[in-house]
Design a protein around this motif. Sequence first.
Motif, PDB file in Angstrom:
ATOM      1  N   UNK A   1      -7.335  10.675   4.912  1.00 15.58           N
ATOM      2  CA  UNK A   1      -7.432   9.903   3.681  1.00 15.58           C
ATOM      3  C   UNK A   1      -6.933  10.680   2.470  1.00 15.58           C
ATOM      4  N   UNK A   2      -6.783  11.992   2.620  1.00 11.85           N
ATOM      5  CA  UNK A   2      -6.448  12.842   1.476  1.00 11.85           C
ATOM      6  C   UNK A   2      -5.104  12.472   0.833  1.00 11.85           C
ATOM      7  N   UNK A   3      -4.010  12.314   1.603  1.00 17.30           N
ATOM      8  CA  UNK A   3      -2.725  12.017   0.954  1.00 17.30           C
ATOM      9  C   UNK A   3      -2.759  10.758   0.101  1.00 17.30           C
ATOM     10  N   UNK A   4      -3.442   9.698   0.583  1.00 14.29           N
ATOM     11  CA  UNK A   4      -3.523   8.466  -0.204  1.00 14.29           C
ATOM     12  C   UNK A   4      -4.347   8.677  -1.472  1.00 14.29           C
ATOM     13  N   UNK A   5      -5.409   9.488  -1.370  1.00 17.62           N
ATOM     14  CA  UNK A   5      -6.244   9.733  -2.547  1.00 17.62           C
ATOM     15  C   UNK A   5      -5.484  10.519  -3.606  1.00 17.62           C
ATOM     16  N   UNK A   6      -4.663  11.455  -3.182  1.00 18.06           N
ATOM     17  CA  UNK A   6      -3.913  12.285  -4.125  1.00 18.06           C
ATOM     18  C   UNK A   6      -2.939  11.445  -4.949  1.00 18.06           C
ATOM     19  N   UNK A   7      -2.429  10.375  -4.372  1.00 13.64           N
ATOM     20  CA  UNK A   7      -1.427   9.572  -5.078  1.00 13.64           C
ATOM     21  C   UNK A   7      -1.993   8.823  -6.269  1.00 13.64           C
ATOM     22  N   UNK A   8      -3.367   8.729  -6.361  1.00 17.17           N
ATOM     23  CA  UNK A   8      -3.983   8.091  -7.533  1.00 17.17           C
ATOM     24  C   UNK A   8      -3.495   6.656  -7.727  1.00 17.17           C
ATOM     25  N   UNK A   9      -3.196   5.973  -6.634  1.00 12.51           N
ATOM     26  CA  UNK A   9      -2.751   4.593  -6.727  1.00 12.51           C
ATOM     27  C   UNK A   9      -1.290   4.432  -7.076  1.00 12.51           C
TER      28      UNK A   9
END
Length: 417
Positions: free
Chosen positions: A99-107
Motif C-alpha cells: 500500500x505504500x507506493x499508492x499512499x506516497x502519491x498523495x492522490x
Amino acid sequence: MARYHIETYGCTSNRGESREIERRLRDAGHHQVEGPEQADVAILNTCTVVEKTERNMLRRAEELADETADLFITGCMALAQGEEFAGAGIDGQVLHWDEVPDAVTNGECPTTTPDAEPILEGVIGILPIARGCMSDCSYCITKQATGKIDSPPIEENVEKARALVHAGAKEIRITGQDTGVYGWDTGERTLHELLERICAIDGDFRVRVGMANPKGVHGIREELADVFAENDKLYNFLHAPVQSGSNDVLGDMRRQHQVGEYVEVVETFDSTLEYWTLSTDFIVGFPTETERDHEQSMALLRETRPEKLNVTRFSKRPGTDAAEMKGLGGTVKKERSKAMSDLKLEIVGEAYEEMVGEVREDVLVVEDGTADSVKCRDGAYRQIIVQNAGDHGIEIGDFIDLEITGQNTVYAFGEPL
C-alpha cells in the motif's frame, strides 16, 4: 512528484519488498533523496526480531517523523505491533508494504517521463499509452511536470503491445497519468477502441487498465464496460479514484467529476459484469473537509464497496494551490484515516472471504512471492497466493486453475487443482 527517503531493517524479504516499493515509486515519477531532511516522505520498513530491535524501530520512527512531513511505516513490526507506534505518539501511517507506493502519491496521478517506452519485467509488460492529463487538481504537483494529455495514435500503441507479447509478456499493464482521457487531445474518446485492438493481438496474455479518473470514464462507461465483458484477455478491473464523497470537497480539489458520476460508472459496470473489481482512492483530511464531508465519504465507501482501496492522508505539496490552504490538525487526519482504513479492511476482507471455497480458472501466475510462494491474478485481478509452488511445478507465466482455500483480508490463498 514526491521526494522520498527509505530505510530497511531486517531480513531479505524486507529488502525485497523495499526494492519493489522503490520500483513502483520510480515508475510513478518520484525520486529518492539521500536523507530524510531532504524528503517529502520517509518510509521505514521495520523488523521485530527481539525487544531491542523493537525499541530501535520506535526510536527511529520518532526521529523520522520529526524530520519529514509524512512518515509511512511498514514491515514486520508495523504489521504485527502497529499499535506500538500509535502508543508512542508517533505521527506515522502503518501500512502493508504493497500500500505504500499508492499512499506516497498523495492522490496524485502517476508520472511518466517524456521518453517513456514499454518495458518488460519478468512476464509483466508496462505500456505507457499517453503522457499528461486533462485535470487541474488543486493538490497535485504532477501536472507541473506533465502538462496536458498527449495521446499517440492507437496503431502505435498496438504495435508496442504486440512487441511486448512477442517478447514474452503475459500481463500488459496499461499506464498513464489518466488512461480514461486517452484520445481527448484528438477530439475523440478512444480508450475502449485501443483496448479492443490490443485484445485482438494473438497470444495468451492478460491486460490490466491503469488509473482512469471518473470524469474520463463516465463519458464512455457503457462502451468501456462492454469491451470488458466481451474480451476475456481484459482483467475485469477498474481503478477510478473518487478522492471524496463530498461534492463540496471535490470542488475545492478541482476534481472534474461529481459523486453522482462516479456512482453511475460503478452502477454501469455492476450491471454489465458479473464479477469485477472496483479500485478507488480517498484523500482524507483535505483542508476544507468537514466532519459531514468525511461522513459522506464513509457513506460512499459503504455504498460502492470497492474491493481495493487506497486511503491517503492529505499532505501539502509545494507550489500547489492546496498548500496555501489552512490545513486540518494531524489528530483529525489521523482519526479520519483510521476510521476509513478500518472500514476498508472490513469491506475488502468480506470480498475475499466470499471467494473461499470457489474455483478460479485460468489464473495467471505473475510474480514470485516470499519463500516458495507465487502471486497470481484471477479474472478480476484479485490477488491469490499459492504456497509451495515448486512442489506443484508452477512457474511464472503459467495459467492454472485454483480452489480458494482461505484469505488474509487483502489477498486469498489458492490450491492448484
